[in-house]
Design a protein around this motif. Structure first.
Motif, short mmCIF file in Angstrom:
data_model
loop_
_atom_site.label_atom_id
_atom_site.label_comp_id
_atom_site.label_asym_id
_atom_site.label_seq_id
_atom_site.Cartn_x
_atom_site.Cartn_y
_atom_site.Cartn_z
N THR A 170 26.73 93.93 68.76
CA THR A 170 25.54 93.95 69.62
C THR A 170 24.44 93.07 69.02
O THR A 170 24.59 92.50 67.93
CB THR A 170 25.01 95.38 69.77
OG1 THR A 170 24.55 95.85 68.49
CG2 THR A 170 26.12 96.31 70.27
N SER A 225 33.29 90.09 69.97
CA SER A 225 33.07 90.58 71.33
C SER A 225 32.53 92.01 71.33
O SER A 225 32.01 92.48 72.34
CB SER A 225 34.38 90.51 72.12
OG SER A 225 35.38 91.32 71.50
N ASN A 226 32.64 92.69 70.17
CA ASN A 226 32.20 94.09 70.11
C ASN A 226 30.83 94.28 69.46
O ASN A 226 30.28 95.38 69.49
CB ASN A 226 33.23 94.92 69.31
CG ASN A 226 34.60 94.90 69.95
OD1 ASN A 226 34.71 95.01 71.16
ND2 ASN A 226 35.64 94.76 69.13
N PRO A 277 36.55 89.96 66.60
CA PRO A 277 35.73 91.16 66.62
C PRO A 277 34.33 90.93 67.18
O PRO A 277 33.62 91.90 67.47
CB PRO A 277 35.66 91.56 65.14
CG PRO A 277 35.80 90.27 64.40
CD PRO A 277 36.76 89.45 65.22
N TYR A 333 40.18 90.79 62.48
CA TYR A 333 40.35 91.68 63.62
C TYR A 333 40.03 93.14 63.30
O TYR A 333 39.80 93.94 64.20
CB TYR A 333 41.78 91.55 64.17
CG TYR A 333 42.04 90.22 64.82
CD1 TYR A 333 41.49 89.93 66.06
CD2 TYR A 333 42.81 89.25 64.19
CE1 TYR A 333 41.70 88.70 66.66
CE2 TYR A 333 43.03 88.02 64.78
CZ TYR A 333 42.47 87.75 66.03
OH TYR A 333 42.68 86.52 66.63
N ASN A 337 34.74 96.11 62.02
CA ASN A 337 34.07 96.92 63.04
C ASN A 337 32.57 97.08 62.79
O ASN A 337 31.87 97.68 63.59
CB ASN A 337 34.74 98.30 63.17
CG ASN A 337 34.90 99.00 61.84
OD1 ASN A 337 33.96 99.07 61.05
ND2 ASN A 337 36.09 99.52 61.57
N TYR A 338 32.09 96.58 61.63
CA TYR A 338 30.63 96.57 61.40
C TYR A 338 30.26 95.21 60.82
O TYR A 338 30.88 94.73 59.85
CB TYR A 338 30.20 97.67 60.44
CG TYR A 338 28.71 97.65 60.16
CD1 TYR A 338 27.81 98.22 61.07
CD2 TYR A 338 28.19 97.02 59.03
CE1 TYR A 338 26.44 98.17 60.84
CE2 TYR A 338 26.83 96.96 58.79
CZ TYR A 338 25.96 97.54 59.70
OH TYR A 338 24.60 97.48 59.49
#
Length: 731
Positions: free
Chosen positions: A351, A348-349, A346, A325, A328-329
């Motif tokens: 790209t 869902s965030n 994570p 969770y 972030n990268y």
């Protein structure tokens, strides 16, 4: 500019002063500290500084000081040879130019810290550097130094930091550096070093930070390297290192950051990499790695950045990564991956950039990949549902009848105790967990999963069916008060929620088994960190922990509709999560104050040494009882002495001991691992802890009405922390 001849310390840093440093400063012959950094002084560094024979600290960094234009001679170094007490010399961020002279060998053997960063110096590092025999920190980074690293550096046996980053050094990493047994940080990145890594690096057992990125190192990483089990950060990126990553990589269990990107590493990623439970950054990009992404990467619960791009990885992206969770990268682009891209946690965030140029990934249209094909044909599903409509009721009925017959026969023969299967229903927001699930998740409550024992039972580490790590507090119902303790904890903890309180996930309660399922705290208790020889907390970490504890008490006392008195605050009840955030736990003897009540009376005694006087003598408790315990805990955290220590006998209590030290010498009570008189920041550290001890005494006053409330304690501790950090920056 004139100075008082008896002046001993002169601090003029960051004052926008300009001009030349006057020769007359040498007349202040008793000067021990001269700090002129952060100004706009220009011209030559005066040779007359050598007349300051008692000088201990000289900081001239961040000015515009130069050496002689024609010869680039550093003549001031010869004069500083007279300063036999000089411990700190910082010349950084000045356009000194020229060569680093052999005159550096003339500096005092007392020198501990030499910084000549970003001074545009050229040439090689002189072999005579080994004359600085007592150097602890040597920083020559961001210059234009060339040639090899002198083998004589291996003689600087006291060295803890060696920073040669950002030069043009050539040759190999000399094995002589392996003689620096106390080395804490080695930074040789952004040079032109080549050859293999020395196999003896494994001997640097004190090493915590290793930076060798952007060199020309080649060959395999020595297998012995992976035995550096206490290392925290490793950066070997942008070299020509080859070979495979061995299973032994899993030995680095406390690693926080690992960067092996831009090398020639091949073969599979070993599954043992999943043992890095504190790892926050993992970069293996731009290598030749192949095979699948290990599912064990899903165990890296602290991971924030994962880059596996530009390799030859195949297979699917493990769904186990959805548990990360904090991630972030994430980048797995330019591989040969296939299958469905996970969508939970994570993911869902992320790209499309995270997944481009792969073999056959599928998933959401926003990720610019093909939609996943449904492998179950709709007609098949319809037929299955139609069949189940008739088959399932018959099947279930049969099972119920058989089960009833078995239970009835066992009951007739005394083979089953019907009382033990009656689970109580937990609160609505709790997950229902059975005894069998707890039994399975702890391997039968085996000793290998035992985390510790307390007054009313034992705590085990367990794993729930969804993979969540938990702590399971099992109450020993043979002990008097265990039933009540369980009920109290359920009542209190089901109604409170705060980042600094241990979160209760659910409970399991039958007639003869009661347990709480709690949030797991991987870093254990404050007691472990204070008293285990292989653990250490610095001043800032201890301040942060005590702010966390104070914040929890502030919430219990003032932020909750019904005030809660913890009643048993002590180091073993302060637990630390993966980020070293403190959580207060164990509410087994906590008390709730009724409407309008400010005190309560109890027959239950808490731990000796931490109880307020009125609690121990009359059983009277209030929120001020917790404040007293907090004061004792605060003293213990910074002295590493328990209130029941053998030195506290007769009139000499812990509070008297601290009070006396404040009027005499605080160093006598401070945990010796935190500060020594020889420390560079001794005054700042000692002043900070003195303020904390005064606060602790105010919390542990004899009379409840003389004690602070926790809101003020939180505010005062934060101010002490802010002042401490500001003073460190200025030192």
């Amino acid at each position: 500019m004139s100075f008082a001849s008896n002046l001993e310390k002169l601090h003029l840093w960051s004052n926008n002063l300009s001009g030349k440093i006057p020769d007359s400063i040498s007349n202040v012959s008793k000067l021990t500290i001269l700090e002129l950094q952060g100004n706009s002084f220009f011209g030559l560094i005066p040779n007359t500084l050598g007349n300051l024979r008692f000088l201990e600290k000289l900081r001239l960094n961040s000015n515009h000081l130069t050496t002689k234009t024609s010869t680039h001679e550093w003549s001031f170094l010869y004069s500083l040879a007279n300063c036999r007490h000089l411990r700190i010399l910082d010349l950084s961020i000045n356009p000194l130019n020229g060569l680093l002279p052999t005159a550096i060998s003339n500096l005092s053997t007392s020198l501990q810290n030499l910084r000549v960063v970003d001074c545009k110096i050229k040439g090689s590092i002189p072999m005579e550097i080994d004359s600085l025999s007592n150097a602890i920190s040597l920083d020559l980074s961001s210059n234009k130094l060339t040639g090899p690293i002198p083998t004589t550096m291996g003689r600087l046996k006291n060295l803890q930091l060696l920073n040669l980053y950002g030069n043009k050094l050539q040759g190999s990493v000399p094995p002589d550096l392996c003689g620096l047994k106390g080395l804490y940080k080695l930074s040789l990145g952004a040079n032109e070093l080549d050859g293999p890594l020395p196999t003896c690096l494994c001997e640097l057992t004190s090493l915590r930070y290793l930076n060798l990125f952007s060199n020309k190192l080649h060959s395999q990483i020595p297998l012995s390297f992976w035995s550096l089990k206490d290392i925290l950060e490793v950066d070997l990126s942008s070299n020509n290192l080859s070979g495979s990553l061995p299973l032994d990589i899993g030995n680095l269990k406390v690693l926080i950051s690992l960067n092996l990107s831009r090398n020639l590493l091949s073969s599979d990623i070993p599954s043992t990499i999943g043992s890095f439970h504190d790892l926050q950054v993992l970069d293996l990009s731009r290598n030749r790695l192949q095979g699948p992404i290990p599912k064990s990467l899903g165990d890296l619960m602290s991971l924030k950045s994962l880059d596996l791009s530009n390799n030859n990885l195949s297979g699917v992206i493990p769904k186990s990564l959805e548990k990360l969770y904090d991630l972030n990268y994430f980048n797995v682009s330019f591989n040969r991956l296939e299958g469905e891209i996970p969508s939970g946690g994570p993911f869902s965030n992320f790209t499309a950039k995270s997944f481009i140029k792969n073999y056959a990934l599928c998933g959401s249209p926003r990720l610019q990949v093909s939609p996943c094909k449904n492998k179950i044909h709709r007609n098949f599903k319809k037929t299955a549902r139609h069949s189940l409509r008739y088959v399932l009721p018959t099947f279930v009925s049969t099972i119920i009848v058989v089960a009833f017959i078995v239970v009835y026969k066992k009951w007739q023969h005394g083979g089953i105790n019907l009382a033990i299967v009656e689970d109580l229903i937990p609160p609505k927001n709790w997950v229902r967990i059975s005894y069998n699930q707890l039994l399975e998740g702890t391997s039968g409550f085996s000793g290998s999963n035992l985390l510790g024992s307390g007054s009313f039972g034992s705590v085990y580490k367990g794993i729930l069916s969804d993979g969540t790590d938990v702590a399971i507090k099992v109450f020993n119902l043979q002990i008097e008060g265990a039933f009540k303790s369980f009920d109290v904890e359920c009542e209190v903890m089901s109604n409170i929620l705060h980042r600094n309180l241990v979160k209760i996930i659910t409970c399991c309660s039958t007639i003869d088994f009661k347990a709480l399922v709690l949030e797991f705290m991987p870093n254990g208790s404050l007691e472990k960190w204070l008293y285990s020889y292989n653990y250490f907390l610095d001043i800032l970490q201890r301040i942060n922990i005590m702010i966390d504890v104070a914040s929890a008490l502030e919430y219990l006392h003032l932020g909750h509709p019904v005030p809660v008195i913890h009643c048993d605050l002590k180091p073993s009840n302060i637990l630390l999560d993966k980020d070293m955030v403190a959580h207060v736990g164990d509410f087994g003897i906590a008390k709730l104050l009724g409407e309008g009540d400010s005190i309560k009376q109890t027959m239950t005694l808490a731990t000796i040494g931490y109880m307020a006087p009125e609690y121990g003598s009359t059983g009277i408790i209030s929120i001020k009882s917790d404040v007293y315990s907090y004061g004792i805990l605060l003293i213990e955290t910074f002295t590493r002495k328990k209130p029941t220590d053998d030195i506290f006998v007769g009139e000499m209590s812990m509070k008297h001991w601290v009070k006396r030290s404040l009027s005499e010498e605080i160093i006598g009570v401070i945990d010796s691992s935190l500060v020594q008189k020889t420390d560079e920041y001794f005054v700042t550290k000692a002043n900070c802890i003195s303020l904390i001890m005064r606060l602790a005494l105010d919390c542990s006053a004899e009379l409840p009405e003389d004690r602070l409330d926790m809101k003020n304690v939180v505010s005062m501790l934060k101010n002490i922390k802010r002042e401490y950090l500001n003073n460190l920056e200025q030192d």
